[in-house]
Design an enzyme around this catalytic site. Structure first.
Site, PDB file in Angstrom:
ATOM      1  N   HIS A  88       0.818  -1.220   0.000  1.00  0.00           N
ATOM      2  CA  HIS A  88       0.000   0.000   0.000  1.00  0.00           C
ATOM      3  C   HIS A  88       0.852   1.270   0.000  1.00  0.00           C
ATOM      4  O   HIS A  88       0.355   2.348  -0.315  1.00  0.00           O
ATOM      5  CB  HIS A  88      -0.987  -0.002   1.177  1.00  0.00           C
ATOM      6  CG  HIS A  88      -0.406   0.313   2.515  1.00  0.00           C
ATOM      7  ND1 HIS A  88      -0.116  -0.655   3.446  1.00  0.00           N
ATOM      8  CD2 HIS A  88      -0.071   1.492   3.095  1.00  0.00           C
ATOM      9  CE1 HIS A  88       0.352  -0.083   4.543  1.00  0.00           C
ATOM     10  NE2 HIS A  88       0.399   1.221   4.351  1.00  0.00           N
ATOM     11  N   ASP A 118       0.051  -7.642   1.565  1.00  0.00           N
ATOM     12  CA  ASP A 118       0.442  -6.229   1.582  1.00  0.00           C
ATOM     13  C   ASP A 118       1.956  -6.067   1.600  1.00  0.00           C
ATOM     14  O   ASP A 118       2.503  -5.258   2.343  1.00  0.00           O
ATOM     15  CB  ASP A 118      -0.188  -5.494   2.769  1.00  0.00           C
ATOM     16  CG  ASP A 118      -0.067  -3.971   2.641  1.00  0.00           C
ATOM     17  OD1 ASP A 118       0.094  -3.497   1.506  1.00  0.00           O
ATOM     18  OD2 ASP A 118      -0.122  -3.277   3.670  1.00  0.00           O
ATOM     19  N   SER A 192       4.645   2.553   7.853  1.00  0.00           N
ATOM     20  CA  SER A 192       4.265   1.385   7.059  1.00  0.00           C
ATOM     21  C   SER A 192       5.422   0.915   6.191  1.00  0.00           C
ATOM     22  O   SER A 192       6.041   1.711   5.469  1.00  0.00           O
ATOM     23  CB  SER A 192       3.065   1.721   6.172  1.00  0.00           C
ATOM     24  OG  SER A 192       1.905   1.890   6.928  1.00  0.00           O
ATOM     25  N   GLY A 248      -8.224 -26.332  -2.525  1.00  0.00           N
ATOM     26  CA  GLY A 248      -9.543 -26.399  -3.149  1.00  0.00           C
ATOM     27  C   GLY A 248     -10.648 -26.811  -2.194  1.00  0.00           C
ATOM     28  O   GLY A 248     -11.531 -27.584  -2.583  1.00  0.00           O
TER      29      GLY A 248
END
Length: 470
Positions: A88, A118, A192, A248
């Site tokens: 981000h 992220d 961040s 799956g």
């Protein structure tokens, strides 16, 4: 609480490997873009800091387009110029600049990104080898251990803060693989992508999120564990993309009620609520109602843990899986060992998306009340073409249709709606409304407090629901 005597030597050794990351993005439009969300900053008249504050708080640009800038943090893991940060921080950027502690600025290129965790890997071209730091073992980090964050809060680069590990394994609903380290080391906007160090100088986390009503630190920050980040960074460097394992399965949490209904020894594992057609697990070995307790030699504590463990496993690997299964209604659950060869998650997501069918263009009519008495607040009907059309049910769906749910009933409290299809009751298949009513009546006669029901929505997606009988 007494902290470390000093972290000065540690900070001095590590600071050169921590970088500030600035990005810019050209945004069309005439409305001015807001500056970064920072607290009010003031300096004495004539102070040289006033220009810095003004630049930080005010945007620049012409009337037709504005260049929006943002700031974040990162760290060097390879002297050749590999930098790790949050996705981000650099998302949608036109230009990315990495700023080093000695004042050097280098343009960066994106090696790879992973929105699910992220994380992003960047590459710069230095003239000389860079100072770098190494990942540590985040699994060895204990609650109460001292940690240190270095980053770029509010554009104030090279800021060092110290705190402790407050918690582990935090799920903040930021992504499918949430497993954050929580810390009270001060983390603010701009931190961040920066590293969280242990007292040995190893990166044990990547600072990525905070909980704050004001935008500033209140002592609740979250870091991506280093072991999770290492796997992602390694794949992004090697392939430029992620290649995650895929099983799956559609999973559901094991609650106290479900554990009791299935006869499980404890509330652990991941409940199989569905199997993706043509997925890796669609080989007849795993069944709906199984509870996965071990995967490739690793314990599975919750349904949240299994997707992360599978994703960290190489594509194409044949893995051993232990499941708890009730092989007969009158017998306790048994441990069954199966083997599945993993597919690739990214391919599976594309296949599942392409297989999704748009809803049928049919009119919905209110169901007429049926003459049978309500059971647990529900009325049942045999599956018919008319009901499939009325509730837009998938053609291949079979079972018993719920045609009415009484308000404020036990079924309504569990989110059951008209049009839901009952597939099993107490792990026995039901094919007619009489079957459903008979099995529920028997549970009541046997003194059971809850009814474990396997139900399908109109698309055929399954979930287990525990409905109180009394």
């Amino acid at each position: 609480m007494v902290g470390p005597a000093s972290v000065a030597d540690l900070a001095d050794r590590l600071s050169n490997a921590v970088v500030n990351i600035s990005t810019s993005q050209k945004v069309e439009g005439t409305e001015p873009s807001p500056g970064p969300a920072v607290p009010k900053l003031e300096a004495p008249d004539g102070s040289p800091l006033q220009d810095f504050f003004n630049d930080l708080l005010q945007g620049n640009g012409d009337d037709d387009a504005q260049r929006v800038q943002s700031l974040g943090s990162g760290f060097v893991i390879d002297p050749s110029g590999i930098v790790v940060t949050n996705n981000h921080v650099i998302q949608d950027a036109d230009e990315i600049t990495v700023n080093f502690a000695d004042g050097t600025k280098l343009d960066a290129k994106i090696v790879g990104i992973d929105p699910k965790t992220d994380l992003a890997v960047l590459k710069v071209e230095p003239k000389a080898p860079l100072a770098a730091v190494a990942f540590g073992d985040s699994d060895k980090v204990r609650i109460g251990d001292w940690v240190m964050a270095i980053g770029n809060p509010f554009g104030l680069g090279g800021t060092v803060t110290v705190g402790i590990v407050s918690a582990r394994g935090r799920n903040i609903n930021a992504g499918p693989y949430d497993n954050f380290i929580q810390t009270d080391a001060a983390i603010n906007r701009g931190n961040s992508g920066g590293p969280l160090f242990d007292m040995y100088g190893d990166v044990v986390g990547i600072n990525t999120a905070i909980i704050s009503p004001t935008g500033g630190s209140i002592g609740i920050g979250f870091s991506i564990p280093a072991l999770l980040a290492q796997n992602v960074v390694s794949q992004l460097r090697e392939f430029g993309e992620m290649r995650r394992g895929w099983l799956g399965l559609r999973l559901q949490a094991v609650t106290d009620d479900i554990a009791e209904g299935l006869g499980l020894p404890n509330v652990r594992g991941a409940l199989v609520a569905g199997i993706v057609p043509r997925g890796p697990a669609d080989n007849g070995q795993i069944k709906v109602g199984d509870v996965v307790t071990r995967f490739d030699g690793r314990d599975v504590a919750t349904s949240r843990d299994l997707p992360r463990i599978v994703a960290e496993t190489p594509v194409g690997k044949a893995v051993d899986i232990a499941v708890l299964r009730k092989t007969a209604v009158d017998r306790p659950v048994e441990t069954v060992n199966v083997q599945v060869t993993l597919g690739r998650l990214e391919d599976g997501e594309k296949e599942v998306a392409s297989a999704e069918q748009p809803p049928k263009d049919t009119a919905t009519v209110d169901p007429a009340p049926l003459p049978d008495a309500a059971t647990l607040g529900m009325r049942f009907s045999d599956m018919t073409p008319e009901l499939k059309s009325r509730y837009e049910l998938a053609d291949e769906l079979s079972g018993v249709v719920v045609t009415d749910v009484a308000p404020q009933s036990a079924a309504a409290d569990k989110g059951i709606e008209a049009g839901t299809v009952v597939k099993e009751i107490a792990q026995e298949a039901v094919t007619t409304a009489d079957d459903a009513r008979t099995k529920l009546a028997k549970l009541r006669t046997d003194g059971r407090r809850n009814a474990l029901m396997l139900m399908a929505d109109k698309a055929g997606d399954l979930r287990f629901v525990v409905v109180p009988i009394d």
